[in-house]
Scaffold this active site. Structure first.
Site, PDB file in Angstrom:
ATOM      1  N   LYS A 111     -11.125  48.794  15.468  1.00  8.76           N
ATOM      2  CA  LYS A 111      -9.839  48.828  14.747  1.00  8.76           C
ATOM      3  C   LYS A 111      -8.979  47.643  15.153  1.00  8.76           C
ATOM      4  O   LYS A 111      -8.441  46.927  14.305  1.00  8.76           O
ATOM      5  CB  LYS A 111      -9.106  50.135  15.068  1.00  8.76           C
ATOM      6  CG  LYS A 111      -7.630  50.128  14.687  1.00  8.76           C
ATOM      7  CD  LYS A 111      -6.966  51.446  14.971  1.00  8.76           C
ATOM      8  CE  LYS A 111      -6.368  51.598  16.344  1.00  8.76           C
ATOM      9  NZ  LYS A 111      -5.106  50.875  16.573  1.00  8.76           N
ATOM     10  N   ASN A 112      -8.852  47.439  16.462  1.00  9.59           N
ATOM     11  CA  ASN A 112      -7.916  46.410  16.940  1.00  9.59           C
ATOM     12  C   ASN A 112      -8.399  44.985  16.658  1.00  9.59           C
ATOM     13  O   ASN A 112      -7.604  44.046  16.738  1.00  9.59           O
ATOM     14  CB  ASN A 112      -7.632  46.595  18.437  1.00  9.59           C
ATOM     15  CG  ASN A 112      -6.710  47.774  18.689  1.00  9.59           C
ATOM     16  OD1 ASN A 112      -6.256  48.424  17.744  1.00  9.59           O
ATOM     17  ND2 ASN A 112      -6.445  48.053  19.952  1.00  9.59           N
TER      18      ASN A 112
ATOM     19  N   CYS B 109       7.842  54.046  20.144  1.00 10.50           N
ATOM     20  CA  CYS B 109       6.902  55.116  19.899  1.00 10.50           C
ATOM     21  C   CYS B 109       6.751  55.883  21.194  1.00 10.50           C
ATOM     22  O   CYS B 109       7.344  55.505  22.197  1.00 10.50           O
ATOM     23  CB  CYS B 109       5.572  54.588  19.378  1.00 10.50           C
ATOM     24  SG  CYS B 109       4.768  53.492  20.512  1.00 10.50           S
TER      25      CYS B 109
ATOM     26  N   ASP C 185      -5.922  51.627  27.004  1.00 15.87           N
ATOM     27  CA  ASP C 185      -6.419  52.487  25.930  1.00 15.87           C
ATOM     28  C   ASP C 185      -7.548  53.420  26.385  1.00 15.87           C
ATOM     29  O   ASP C 185      -8.019  54.243  25.596  1.00 15.87           O
ATOM     30  CB  ASP C 185      -6.898  51.638  24.739  1.00 15.87           C
ATOM     31  CG  ASP C 185      -5.735  51.080  23.940  1.00 15.87           C
ATOM     32  OD1 ASP C 185      -4.586  51.445  24.217  1.00 15.87           O
ATOM     33  OD2 ASP C 185      -5.978  50.265  23.017  1.00 15.87           O
TER      34      ASP C 185
ATOM     35  N   ARG D 283       8.001  49.274  23.382  1.00 16.78           N
ATOM     36  CA  ARG D 283       7.172  48.296  22.673  1.00 16.78           C
ATOM     37  C   ARG D 283       7.958  47.309  21.809  1.00 16.78           C
ATOM     38  O   ARG D 283       7.797  47.269  20.585  1.00 16.78           O
ATOM     39  CB  ARG D 283       6.114  49.002  21.817  1.00 16.78           C
ATOM     40  CG  ARG D 283       5.179  49.809  22.652  1.00 16.78           C
ATOM     41  CD  ARG D 283       4.136  50.476  21.817  1.00 16.78           C
ATOM     42  NE  ARG D 283       2.912  49.708  21.718  1.00 16.78           N
ATOM     43  CZ  ARG D 283       1.822  50.138  21.112  1.00 16.78           C
ATOM     44  NH1 ARG D 283       1.796  51.286  20.522  1.00 16.78           N
ATOM     45  NH2 ARG D 283       0.753  49.386  21.077  1.00 16.78           N
TER      46      ARG D 283
ATOM     47  N   ARG E  15      -6.384  57.961  13.332  1.00 24.65           N
ATOM     48  CA  ARG E  15      -5.898  56.580  13.217  1.00 24.65           C
ATOM     49  C   ARG E  15      -6.873  55.605  13.853  1.00 24.65           C
ATOM     50  O   ARG E  15      -6.924  54.439  13.463  1.00 24.65           O
ATOM     51  CB  ARG E  15      -4.554  56.428  13.944  1.00 24.65           C
ATOM     52  CG  ARG E  15      -3.394  57.033  13.224  1.00 24.65           C
ATOM     53  CD  ARG E  15      -2.107  56.670  13.924  1.00 24.65           C
ATOM     54  NE  ARG E  15      -2.116  55.269  14.302  1.00 24.65           N
ATOM     55  CZ  ARG E  15      -1.516  54.755  15.370  1.00 24.65           C
ATOM     56  NH1 ARG E  15      -0.829  55.525  16.158  1.00 24.65           N
ATOM     57  NH2 ARG E  15      -1.587  53.475  15.637  1.00 24.65           N
TER      58      ARG E  15
HETATM   59  C1  UD1 Z   1      -2.328  46.198  21.666  1.00 21.32           C
HETATM   60  C2  UD1 Z   1      -3.284  47.217  21.110  1.00 21.32           C
HETATM   61  C3  UD1 Z   1      -3.105  48.546  21.827  1.00 21.32           C
HETATM   62  C4  UD1 Z   1      -3.223  48.353  23.332  1.00 21.32           C
HETATM   63  C5  UD1 Z   1      -2.311  47.241  23.815  1.00 21.32           C
HETATM   64  C6  UD1 Z   1      -2.522  46.892  25.279  1.00 21.32           C
HETATM   65  C7  UD1 Z   1      -3.588  46.533  18.802  1.00 21.32           C
HETATM   66  C8  UD1 Z   1      -3.304  46.817  17.364  1.00 21.32           C
HETATM   67  N1  UD1 Z   1      -3.032  47.374  19.685  1.00 21.32           N
HETATM   68  O1  UD1 Z   1      -0.997  46.679  21.408  1.00 21.32           O
HETATM   69  O2  UD1 Z   1      -4.124  49.441  21.375  1.00 21.32           O
HETATM   70  O3  UD1 Z   1      -2.853  49.555  23.986  1.00 21.32           O
HETATM   71  O4  UD1 Z   1      -2.545  46.041  23.055  1.00 21.32           O
HETATM   72  O5  UD1 Z   1      -3.850  46.549  25.504  1.00 21.32           O
HETATM   73  O6  UD1 Z   1      -4.321  45.627  19.127  1.00 21.32           O
HETATM   74  N2  UD1 Z   1       5.836  43.714  25.049  1.00 21.32           N
HETATM   75  C9  UD1 Z   1       7.129  43.263  25.104  1.00 21.32           C
HETATM   76  N3  UD1 Z   1       7.541  42.343  24.163  1.00 21.32           N
HETATM   77  C10 UD1 Z   1       6.713  41.881  23.189  1.00 21.32           C
HETATM   78  C11 UD1 Z   1       5.382  42.354  23.145  1.00 21.32           C
HETATM   79  C12 UD1 Z   1       4.971  43.268  24.088  1.00 21.32           C
HETATM   80  O7  UD1 Z   1       7.902  43.653  25.969  1.00 21.32           O
HETATM   81  O8  UD1 Z   1       7.140  41.054  22.363  1.00 21.32           O
HETATM   82  C13 UD1 Z   1       5.353  44.704  26.075  1.00 21.32           C
HETATM   83  C14 UD1 Z   1       5.018  46.064  25.455  1.00 21.32           C
HETATM   84  O9  UD1 Z   1       6.159  46.863  25.327  1.00 21.32           O
HETATM   85  C15 UD1 Z   1       4.023  46.618  26.468  1.00 21.32           C
HETATM   86  C16 UD1 Z   1       3.269  45.351  26.921  1.00 21.32           C
HETATM   87  O10 UD1 Z   1       4.120  44.260  26.605  1.00 21.32           O
HETATM   88  O11 UD1 Z   1       4.669  47.202  27.552  1.00 21.32           O
HETATM   89  C17 UD1 Z   1       1.920  45.149  26.265  1.00 21.32           C
HETATM   90  O12 UD1 Z   1       2.048  45.194  24.880  1.00 21.32           O
HETATM   91  P1  UD1 Z   1       1.081  44.407  23.881  1.00 21.32           P
HETATM   92  O13 UD1 Z   1      -0.003  43.724  24.612  1.00 21.32           O
HETATM   93  O14 UD1 Z   1       1.937  43.615  22.963  1.00 21.32           O
HETATM   94  O15 UD1 Z   1       0.459  45.644  23.075  1.00 21.32           O
HETATM   95  P2  UD1 Z   1       0.232  45.674  21.520  1.00 21.32           P
HETATM   96  O16 UD1 Z   1      -0.177  44.322  21.077  1.00 21.32           O
HETATM   97  O17 UD1 Z   1       1.378  46.347  20.844  1.00 21.32           O
END
Ligand code: UD1
Length: 435
Positions: free
Chosen positions: A22-23, A131, A319, A136, A411
């Site tokens: 999915k990711n 969420c 995950d 996030r 999902r």
């Molecule tokens: C992706 C994955 C999700 C996985 C996560 C961590 C997808 C669609 N989803 O989510 O399944 O659990 O990586 O491996 O690929 N953060 C900030 N600011 C930002 C971006 C992130 O503070 O602009 C923080 C987030 O709140 C979190 C951390 O960074 O605490 C990691 O988030 P991130 O790596 O961005 O996760 P996702 O890309 O949302």
């Protein structure tokens, strides 16, 4: 609403094919907004994929599903009539708005921002809310686009972004955000000049996106390391590509094997990205037999407790945190999980404790006492991976478990109950509160 009813304790035996990731599929599908046409195979049949396809259609992308039987295309309804091959083409419409009703159901919708800015020079995307697993934010995505020449404002819950043309620059990420890295990567592919992303996410799904974009003519170096260099090109050409396997689904079946496996083989995989998960399973006593594209594992007769810290790749994936807990709960000796990626990702622990686990939460750490006998109970799924953890707990528990709100698991897991049933698990999908 659907629920799962599981009668625990039945051994698992047989072979299961792991679905496309999915990711990895999500960012590749969103990259259709960069223009041109491509065909993507191994797309899993999941709710998040359907949401993405609807959003893309709203943004002017033509999506066609290939049906080997009659060549027709239609929106698939069930996993049975979904063969996972799609052609996406950009109809070059002026649409650039991702509305709230679609974005609110899937945070990854923010992946349309980078490609829309690069190609249409304009994007209007509903701001994703928080969420259950944490706030996030997407501040790192937005700062990077500003540095590349976008003007961004936020009004009435929408991000409005526009540019006279993105330009390459140096982006140092404060944290290796996964979708942030993917969003910047997609924007940089069509930007003028060279973009360097340092402290980039090294997740295999980022590498898969880079490999796909390279197949379409993008110039990318260093994907899979912490520094990615992208030289902008004028346009992308067509390509056929197959999404990588889902390493989290694979890891979930490996834990199922460790709990109850008579002999379980997962196929359609590449062992390399599974290493961080295998290291933990080995530390708990697993002895996987690894081949080029498959892996076989049996039950761990006397699992031992361990300590796990969730980290960006190549660390142990957040995950997989909920799924490793039932194994820790029955293991000899205590275990602990330190969650460093998301601030509130232990919602499943209360439910596992209701099934007899002894897990205490201290801030970002879960302390697991071990040697618990899990018992079936009625529990509530709270998010995607938490649901998978509860399914595994239900498989090993004595008696019947009912897991409510399994729409979360739909999902991200393709027909998990059918795959587990084919291995001998007693699991069925029912309507909630059905006698
Ligand atoms: C992706 C994955 C999700 C996985 C996560 C961590 C997808 C669609 N989803 O989510 O399944 O659990 O990586 O491996 O690929 N953060 C900030 N600011 C930002 C971006 C992130 O503070 O602009 C923080 C987030 O709140 C979190 C951390 O960074 O605490 C990691 O988030 P991130 O790596 O961005 O996760 P996702 O890309 O949302």
């Amino acid at each position: 609403m659907d629920a799962f009813r599981i009668v625990g304790g039945h051994p698992l035996r047989g072979t299961v094919r792991i679905s496309g990731s999915k990711n990895a599929a999500l960012p590749i599908l969103f990259s259709s907004l960069l223009g041109g046409e491509f065909t993507l195979a191994n797309v899993p049949c999941l709710r998040d994929i359907r949401t993405t396809l609807s959003l893309l259609r709203q943004l002017g992308i033509h999506t066609e599903r290939h049906d080997p039987q009659d060549g027709s295309s239609h929106t698939p309804a069930t996993p049975e009539d979904w063969n996972g091959i799609f052609t996406l083409s950009d109809r070059d419409t002026p649409d650039y708005e991702a509305p709230y009703d679609l974005v609110r159901t899937m945070r990854a919708s923010v992946l349309c921002l980078g490609p829309l800015l690069a190609r249409k020079r304009r994007a209007r995307v509903s701001l994703p809310g928080g969420c259950l697993i944490g706030a996030r934010p997407i501040d790192m995505h937005l700062r990077a686009f500003e540095k590349m020449g976008a003007r961004i404002t936020i009004h009435h819950g929408y991000i409005d972004a526009e540019t006279d043309g993105l330009r390459g620059t140096e982006i140092a990420l404060p944290y290796p955000t996964v979708t942030g890295t993917e969003n910047i990567l997609m924007a940089a592919v069509l930007a003028r000049g060279t973009t360097t992303i340092s402290n980039a996410a090294e997740e295999p799904e980022v590498t898969d996106l880079a490999r796909f974009l390279t197949a379409r003519g993008a110039r990318i170096e260093g994907a899979g390391t912490s520094t990615i260099r992208i030289e902008g090109v004028a346009e992308l050409h067509t390509a056929d590509y197959a999404t990588m396997f889902d390493r989290i689904e694979a890891g979930t079946f490996l834990v199922a094997a460790a709990l109850l496996g008579d002999r379980v083989t997962i196929e359609g995989i590449d062992p390399t990205p599974l290493r961080p998960i295998l290291d933990v399973l080995r530390a708990m006593g697993a002895e996987p037999h690894i081949e080029d594209s498959s892996m076989t594992m049996g039950v761990i007769p006397h699992p031992v407790g361990t300590t796990v810290r969730t980290l960006p790749h190549p660390g142990f994936p957040t995950d997989m945190q909920a799924q490793i807990l039932p194994l820790m709960a029955i293991a000899h000796g205590s275990s602990s999980v330190i969650e460093t990626v998301f601030e509130n990702r232990f919602t499943h622990v209360m439910e596992m404790n209701r099934m007899g686990a002894a897990i205490e939460i201290h801030g970002s750490q879960a302390m697991v006492r071990g040697e618990s006998r899990l018992e079936g109970a009625t529990v509530m799924a709270s998010d995607l991976r938490a649901s998978a953890g509860l399914v595994l707990a239900g498989l090993v528990a004595e008696g019947e478990t009912e897991i409510k709100r399994v729409y979360h698991i739909d999902r991200g897991y393709e027909a998990i109950e059918k795959k587990l049933e084919s291995l001998g698990a007693r699991i069925k999908r029912v309507q909630e509160d059905q006698p």
